[in-house]
Scaffold this motif. Structure first.
Motif, PDB file in Angstrom:
ATOM      1  N   CYS A  83       0.845  -1.213   0.000  1.00  0.00           N
ATOM      2  CA  CYS A  83       0.000   0.000   0.000  1.00  0.00           C
ATOM      3  C   CYS A  83       0.872   1.252   0.000  1.00  0.00           C
ATOM      4  N   PHE A  84       1.865   1.264   0.862  1.00  0.00           N
ATOM      5  CA  PHE A  84       2.754   2.419   0.968  1.00  0.00           C
ATOM      6  C   PHE A  84       3.488   2.655  -0.351  1.00  0.00           C
ATOM      7  N   GLY A  91       1.076   3.840  -3.266  1.00  0.00           N
ATOM      8  CA  GLY A  91       0.690   5.245  -3.096  1.00  0.00           C
ATOM      9  C   GLY A  91       1.830   6.183  -3.411  1.00  0.00           C
ATOM     10  N   LEU A  92       3.018   5.844  -2.946  1.00  0.00           N
ATOM     11  CA  LEU A  92       4.184   6.682  -3.190  1.00  0.00           C
ATOM     12  C   LEU A  92       4.548   6.714  -4.678  1.00  0.00           C
ATOM     13  N   SER A 132      -3.400   8.328  -4.041  1.00  0.00           N
ATOM     14  CA  SER A 132      -2.018   8.065  -3.635  1.00  0.00           C
ATOM     15  C   SER A 132      -1.815   8.375  -2.155  1.00  0.00           C
ATOM     16  N   THR A 183      -0.725   5.606   0.561  1.00  0.00           N
ATOM     17  CA  THR A 183       0.520   5.851   1.302  1.00  0.00           C
ATOM     18  C   THR A 183       0.256   5.930   2.797  1.00  0.00           C
ATOM     19  N   THR A 184      -0.780   6.646   3.193  1.00  0.00           N
ATOM     20  CA  THR A 184      -1.104   6.799   4.612  1.00  0.00           C
ATOM     21  C   THR A 184      -1.525   5.466   5.218  1.00  0.00           C
ATOM     22  N   PHE A 189       1.557   3.340   5.598  1.00  0.00           N
ATOM     23  CA  PHE A 189       2.395   3.876   6.668  1.00  0.00           C
ATOM     24  C   PHE A 189       1.821   3.529   8.040  1.00  0.00           C
TER      25      PHE A 189
END
Length: 166
Positions: free
Chosen positions: A23-24, A27-28, A141, A145-146, A149
């Motif tokens: 996921c991170f 998104g990044l 994204s 990313t969130t 994280f």
């Protein structure tokens, strides 16, 4: 609320780590792709310096999933130096340009390309700004990313708590 992440088996923790990391990373990468391809290309052509280009080829290709894309090759000169380009648009779908470019190619009419005056090897036919990447892709994204994280942070904190309890 009880924290159940310490009750996960080693295999389950690995799966959660991989999911959080995926996921991170997704998104990044989505965010970086928007910045490097779209915004940077728009920034590079901000002076709206143009050159006359001649189309060498125009074709429509059907990609997997049934979507179509326009593929072009064009030649242009800047300061007596010759360049070849293939970028059609920064923000828009290339399939939307097939009819216009195909017509110009058949008639032999020149087209206008926007260039980066500092690095004239960068050229694009259409540099019109579009908000859709920012309205759709940036929130996606940021959500991915969130989420990634937070999952990774939670796993690290529970691992630290578990290690201190030993």
């Amino acid at each position: 609320m009880k924290d159940h992440s310490q009750n996960l088996s080693r295999g389950q923790r690995i799966v959660v780590w991989l999911f959080g990391g995926a996921c991170f990373a997704f998104g990044l990468l989505l965010f970086v792709d928007i910045i490097t391809d779209d915004l940077y290309g728009y920034w590079r052509t901000r002076a709206e310096v143009t050159a006359v280009a001649h189309l060498r080829s125009v074709e429509s290709r059907t990609l997997s999933g049934g979507t179509t894309s326009t593929i072009v090759r064009y030649d242009y000169q800047v300061g007596g130096e010759s360049f070849t380009g293939s970028r059609i648009a920064i923000f828009k779908k290339t399939r939307d340009f097939y009819e216009r470019l195909s017509s110009s190619f058949r008639s032999g009419a020149p087209i206008r390309v926007f260039i980066d005056p500092q690095h004239p090897y960068f050229a694009v036919i259409d540099r019109d700004f579009a908000w859709w990447p920012f309205i759709v892709a940036v929130p996606f994204s940021l959500i991915f990313t969130t989420t990634g994280f937070l999952i990774l942070r939670h796993l690290m904190r529970t691992q630290e708590t578990f290690n201190h309890a030993l």
